[in-house]
Motif scaffolding. Structure first.
Motif, short mmCIF file in Angstrom:
data_model
loop_
_atom_site.label_atom_id
_atom_site.label_comp_id
_atom_site.label_asym_id
_atom_site.label_seq_id
_atom_site.Cartn_x
_atom_site.Cartn_y
_atom_site.Cartn_z
N TYR A 1 109.61 35.15 21.86
CA TYR A 1 109.55 34.27 23.22
C TYR A 1 110.23 34.77 24.21
O TYR A 1 109.90 34.87 25.35
CB TYR A 1 110.02 32.70 22.90
N ASN A 2 111.70 35.25 23.93
CA ASN A 2 112.65 35.70 24.96
C ASN A 2 112.13 36.88 25.36
O ASN A 2 112.27 37.52 26.61
CB ASN A 2 113.95 35.76 24.24
N MET A 3 111.49 37.83 24.74
CA MET A 3 110.99 39.00 25.23
C MET A 3 109.63 38.81 26.01
O MET A 3 109.66 39.32 27.09
CB MET A 3 110.33 40.17 23.91
N ILE A 4 108.94 37.95 25.76
CA ILE A 4 107.65 37.55 26.66
C ILE A 4 108.13 37.09 27.89
O ILE A 4 107.63 37.44 28.87
CB ILE A 4 106.71 36.62 25.91
N ARG A 5 109.22 36.38 27.99
CA ARG A 5 109.64 35.80 29.13
C ARG A 5 110.19 36.70 29.96
O ARG A 5 110.11 36.75 31.22
CB ARG A 5 110.79 34.65 28.72
N SER B 1 102.08 25.95 23.22
CA SER B 1 102.08 25.50 24.64
C SER B 1 103.46 26.40 25.32
O SER B 1 103.30 26.46 26.30
CB SER B 1 102.04 23.97 24.64
N SER B 2 104.29 26.47 24.46
CA SER B 2 105.58 27.40 25.08
C SER B 2 105.50 28.76 25.50
O SER B 2 105.49 29.23 26.72
CB SER B 2 106.88 27.01 24.34
N PHE B 3 104.71 29.18 24.86
CA PHE B 3 104.24 30.85 25.10
C PHE B 3 103.23 30.69 26.28
O PHE B 3 103.37 31.33 27.07
CB PHE B 3 103.28 31.43 23.98
N ALA B 4 102.36 29.70 26.18
CA ALA B 4 101.26 29.56 27.24
C ALA B 4 101.99 29.19 28.41
O ALA B 4 101.49 29.79 29.53
CB ALA B 4 100.31 28.47 26.93
N ALA B 5 103.05 28.48 28.54
CA ALA B 5 103.51 28.07 29.76
C ALA B 5 104.25 29.43 30.17
O ALA B 5 104.65 29.27 31.67
CB ALA B 5 104.75 27.18 29.53
N ILE C 1 105.86 33.54 13.64
CA ILE C 1 106.25 33.10 14.72
C ILE C 1 105.52 31.79 15.09
O ILE C 1 105.38 31.50 16.37
CB ILE C 1 106.08 34.17 15.87
N GLU C 2 104.91 31.00 14.02
CA GLU C 2 104.64 29.94 14.50
C GLU C 2 105.44 28.56 14.59
O GLU C 2 105.12 27.68 15.29
CB GLU C 2 103.41 29.58 13.35
N ASN C 3 106.42 28.63 13.76
CA ASN C 3 107.50 27.49 13.69
C ASN C 3 108.37 27.70 15.05
O ASN C 3 109.12 28.67 15.14
CB ASN C 3 108.26 27.66 12.66
N TRP C 4 108.38 26.73 15.93
CA TRP C 4 109.18 26.92 17.08
C TRP C 4 110.72 27.23 17.10
O TRP C 4 111.18 27.72 17.97
CB TRP C 4 108.72 25.79 18.23
#
Ligand code: XIL
Length: 297
Positions: A183-187, A220-224, A171-174
């Motif tokens: 990402y969608n699950m975390i969001r 940075s996208s996860f962090a956001a 999950i390192e490559n955006w």
């Protein structure tokens, strides 16, 4: 001279390693661990099969041995892991549906009660996504799509003091489908108030000489979304200096990247030992990748 932990601590980060219980009698390992690292993860000893071999019968001696050594040497501890498709208690194989769901909840409650107030992080759920970005099929997934959020809600209630992480690899490559799936699950979790504090990117890099150039974008996208991120199991084929330097730089560039953990210390500790993927060689000497990490911290 400086050390990994001293350099990481200058920016409020940690530098961690994973250790198996067999390393508690390995003075070469312990010397480096004590000198260089300030966070420890148990390689296998806190996994579901280790902590609950039989239904309702919890065993913590192996996990505690690592916890005690680490904390006696000033380190913090990451718990790894509570719910995963692999290394499950054998009795889970006979369960499904609501009985497996109940067993997962009982497991989380039993293990988290023992470590309540003691750990910095828990990998609550490990590796729940497939490479195509959908959920990985597993016995836990078959209990219903809500199994992950149930695991996190259970975990928050069991120990409100520990940071709760979702952890996965590739999950390192955006631009990769699996990254987007996680990402969608975390969001979704953040938007609905499902308790989650952090995402662990395992960072098992293979082949090549360069890092995904968008690795920092992923962090940075996860962090956001309002979670911390961490590199939780880093190892790199042949310990490429540019990849190790790059992954360190990516973390350092993202304020919510809280730390880096390597999955072992010496190449002889690694589950990928034939690839010599760690920062120290079999004679306990730091490799060139050690210097590239240290210089990037
Ligand atoms: C590995 C251990 O290093 C091995 O000793 C064990 O046989 C299998 O598991 N992702 C994870 C870790 O989250 O728990 C795995 O650890 C490596 C891949």
């Amino acid at each position: 001279g400086s050390t990994l932990k001293a350099a990481a601590e200058r920016s409020g980060r940690y530098f961690g390693a994973a250790m198996g219980g067999d390393r508690l009698s390995d003075s070469g390992f312990l010397t480096i661990a004590n000198r260089e690292f300030d966070m420890m993860t148990a390689v296998n000893e806190m996994k579901p099969d280790a902590t609950e071999p039989n239904s309702g019968q919890f065993t913590f001696s192996s996990g505690d041995a690592i916890y005690n050594w680490a904390t006696q040497h000033g380190m913090r501890v990451r718990g790894h892991t509570l719910a995963w498709h692999a290394q499950q208690p054998r009795f889970w194989a006979n369960l499904s549906g609501s009985s497996l769901r109940a067993a997962m909840i009982e497991h989380i409650n039993g293990v988290m009660a023992h470590y309540k107030g003691k750990l910095a992080y828990w990998d609550v759920v490990n590796e729940a996504f497939a490479e195509n970005g959908s959920r990985r099929s597993s016995n836990l997934q078959s209990t219903g799509n809500d199994w992950i959020e149930v695991a996190f809600r259970t975990a928050r209630a069991a120990d409100p003091s520990v940071k709760l992480c979702y952890n996965d690899y590739n999950i390192e490559n955006w631009t990769y489908a699996k990254t987007q799936g996680v990402y969608n699950m975390i969001r979704d979790f953040k938007s609905r108030g499902v308790p989650i504090d952090c995402v662990g990117l395992q960072t098992h890099f293979t082949g090549g000489s360069s890092l995904p150039s968008n690795f920092q974008t992923t962090l940075s996208s996860f962090a956001a979304l309002g979670v911390d991120v961490a590199l939780t199991e880093a190892d790199v084929t042949n310990a490429s200096t540019s990849q190790y330097g790059g992954l360190t730089q990516a973390c350092m560039s993202v304020p919510r990247c809280v730390g880096i953990t390597t999955w072992g210390i010496r190449d002889s500790d690694s589950w990928r030992g034939s690839e010599n993927p760690l920062l120290f060689d079999r004679n306990s000497s730091p490799k060139p990748a050690y210097t590239s990490v240290l210089n990037a911290l």
